[in-house]
Design a protein around this motif. Structure first.
Motif, PDB file in Angstrom:
ATOM      1  N   ILE A  63       0.936  -1.240   0.009  1.00 43.52           N
ATOM      2  CA  ILE A  63      -0.005   0.110   0.046  1.00 43.52           C
ATOM      3  C   ILE A  63       0.928   1.132  -0.016  1.00 43.52           C
ATOM      4  CG2 ILE A  63      -1.584   1.243   1.465  1.00 43.52           C
ATOM      5  CD1 ILE A  63      -2.889  -1.168  -0.171  1.00 43.52           C
ATOM      6  N   ARG A  64       1.662   1.523   0.741  1.00 44.52           N
ATOM      7  CA  ARG A  64       2.872   2.324   0.787  1.00 44.52           C
ATOM      8  C   ARG A  64       3.591   2.750  -0.456  1.00 44.52           C
ATOM      9  NH1 ARG A  64       4.001   0.524   6.077  1.00 44.52           N
ATOM     10  NH2 ARG A  64       2.982   1.895   7.634  1.00 44.52           N
ATOM     11  N   ALA A  65       4.105   1.659  -0.974  1.00 41.89           N
ATOM     12  CA  ALA A  65       4.610   1.432  -2.323  1.00 41.89           C
ATOM     13  C   ALA A  65       3.801   2.226  -3.564  1.00 41.89           C
ATOM     14  CB  ALA A  65       5.191   0.155  -2.790  1.00 41.89           C
ATOM     15  N   PHE A  66       2.335   1.650  -3.393  1.00 41.08           N
ATOM     16  CA  PHE A  66       1.522   2.090  -4.357  1.00 41.08           C
ATOM     17  C   PHE A  66       1.065   3.540  -4.106  1.00 41.08           C
ATOM     18  CE2 PHE A  66      -2.984   3.002  -5.897  1.00 41.08           C
ATOM     19  CZ  PHE A  66      -2.721   2.498  -7.169  1.00 41.08           C
ATOM     20  N   GLY A  67       1.322   4.081  -3.122  1.00 45.16           N
ATOM     21  CA  GLY A  67       1.162   5.597  -2.897  1.00 45.16           C
ATOM     22  C   GLY A  67       2.065   6.333  -3.571  1.00 45.16           C
ATOM     23  N   GLY A  70       1.364   5.371  -7.394  1.00 51.40           N
ATOM     24  CA  GLY A  70       0.288   6.200  -7.741  1.00 51.40           C
ATOM     25  C   GLY A  70       0.484   7.721  -8.058  1.00 51.40           C
ATOM     26  N   ARG A  71       1.250   8.436  -7.495  1.00 49.04           N
ATOM     27  CA  ARG A  71       1.651   9.684  -7.819  1.00 49.04           C
ATOM     28  C   ARG A  71       2.281  10.038  -9.164  1.00 49.04           C
ATOM     29  NH1 ARG A  71       1.432   9.974  -2.227  1.00 49.04           N
ATOM     30  NH2 ARG A  71       3.439   9.103  -1.605  1.00 49.04           N
ATOM     31  N   GLU A  72       3.002   8.970  -9.516  1.00 43.85           N
ATOM     32  CA  GLU A  72       3.843   9.244 -10.741  1.00 43.85           C
ATOM     33  C   GLU A  72       2.889   8.786 -11.946  1.00 43.85           C
ATOM     34  OE1 GLU A  72       7.600   7.387 -10.487  1.00 43.85           O
ATOM     35  OE2 GLU A  72       7.966   8.068  -8.467  1.00 43.85           O
ATOM     36  N   GLU A 103      -6.103   5.384   6.018  1.00 42.08           N
ATOM     37  CA  GLU A 103      -5.221   6.408   6.655  1.00 42.08           C
ATOM     38  C   GLU A 103      -3.847   6.488   6.064  1.00 42.08           C
ATOM     39  OE1 GLU A 103      -2.642   5.333  10.832  1.00 42.08           O
ATOM     40  OE2 GLU A 103      -4.901   4.892  10.905  1.00 42.08           O
ATOM     41  N   VAL A 104      -3.329   5.469   5.310  1.00 47.11           N
ATOM     42  CA  VAL A 104      -2.010   5.441   4.753  1.00 47.11           C
ATOM     43  C   VAL A 104      -2.232   6.277   3.334  1.00 47.11           C
ATOM     44  CG1 VAL A 104      -0.082   4.003   3.684  1.00 47.11           C
ATOM     45  CG2 VAL A 104      -1.330   3.456   5.719  1.00 47.11           C
ATOM     46  N   LEU A 105      -3.637   6.125   2.538  1.00 42.85           N
ATOM     47  CA  LEU A 105      -3.472   6.972   1.307  1.00 42.85           C
ATOM     48  C   LEU A 105      -4.741   7.743   1.443  1.00 42.85           C
ATOM     49  CD1 LEU A 105      -3.155   3.840  -1.169  1.00 42.85           C
ATOM     50  CD2 LEU A 105      -1.489   5.376  -0.366  1.00 42.85           C
ATOM     51  N   PRO A 106      -4.405   9.008   2.261  1.00 45.64           N
ATOM     52  CA  PRO A 106      -5.669   9.814   2.711  1.00 45.64           C
ATOM     53  C   PRO A 106      -6.187  10.495   1.502  1.00 45.64           C
ATOM     54  CG  PRO A 106      -3.628  10.711   3.388  1.00 45.64           C
ATOM     55  CD  PRO A 106      -3.243   9.303   2.918  1.00 45.64           C
ATOM     56  N   ASP A 107      -5.701  10.633   0.184  1.00 45.37           N
ATOM     57  CA  ASP A 107      -5.946  11.123  -0.910  1.00 45.37           C
ATOM     58  C   ASP A 107      -6.859  10.346  -1.561  1.00 45.37           C
ATOM     59  OD1 ASP A 107      -6.270  11.793  -3.657  1.00 45.37           O
ATOM     60  OD2 ASP A 107      -4.312  12.727  -4.002  1.00 45.37           O
TER      61      ASP A 107
END
Length: 176
Positions: A63-67, A70-72, A103-107
């Motif tokens: 999930i953190r890596a996807f955050g 996902g931005r890129e 919580e981890v991906l608040p966007d």
């Protein structure tokens, strides 16, 4: 044992040689050719994870890596297949996986790009795997995971952690 890793761990823990012990990897059924992953049939917009949504299987790392990914790459989706259990976060707090995700991906855009499908049949998983750009196995610990063998049997691009028995199946930059 299904892996050399596990056999070595048992020998070490109990201080036994176990001279007659053998490694017998998990069997995986062969796939019909029409179920193989093909370069032209996949969707470059989605990454697949199959497994329990817990810390042992590395769902939090993914999930953190996807955050970051996902931005890129704003069109990429993460598809999670597996039973949803109570999730234990980094602080030892028990929560629902969906709450952890928020919580981890608040966007909100990220939240809608992570699809939690729950448990699926083997046939459905094979179809999801065939269509995915790649399958990710991000476990912190593994014996000799079927999810790795099944992805490989289907010819799917695979990214996996170098833990437990996984390196017995995957050689970096050769087949995973």
């Amino acid at each position: 044992c299904p892996s050399r890793y596990t056999l070595n761990q048992v020998r070490k823990k109990y201080g036994l040689e176990l001279a007659n012990a053998r490694v017998i990897p998990n069997p995986i059924a062969t796939m019909p050719a029409e179920q193989y992953w093909r370069g032209g049939d996949h969707d470059k917009r989605y990454i697949l994870f199959v497994g329990r949504l817990d810390r042992c299987k590395g769902a939090d790392v993914l999930i953190r890596a996807f955050g970051q990914i996902g931005r890129e790459h704003p069109d990429v989706e993460l598809v999670l297949v597996g039973p949803e259990l109570t999730f234990l976060d980094d602080r030892g707090r028990s929560c629902r996986f969906e709450d952890y995700l928020r919580e981890v991906l608040p966007d909100c855009g990220f939240q809608f790009r992570v699809k939690v499908l729950g448990s699926r049949s083997p046939v459905e998983i094979r179809e999801l795997r065939r269509r995915a750009y790649l399958t990710v196995v991000c476990s912190r610990f593994e014996n000799f995971p079927n999810v790795v063998l099944e992805a490989m049997a289907q010819g799917c691009p695979l990214v996996a952690t170098n833990v437990g028995g996984i390196p017995e199946a995957i050689q970096n930059k050769h087949n995973g």
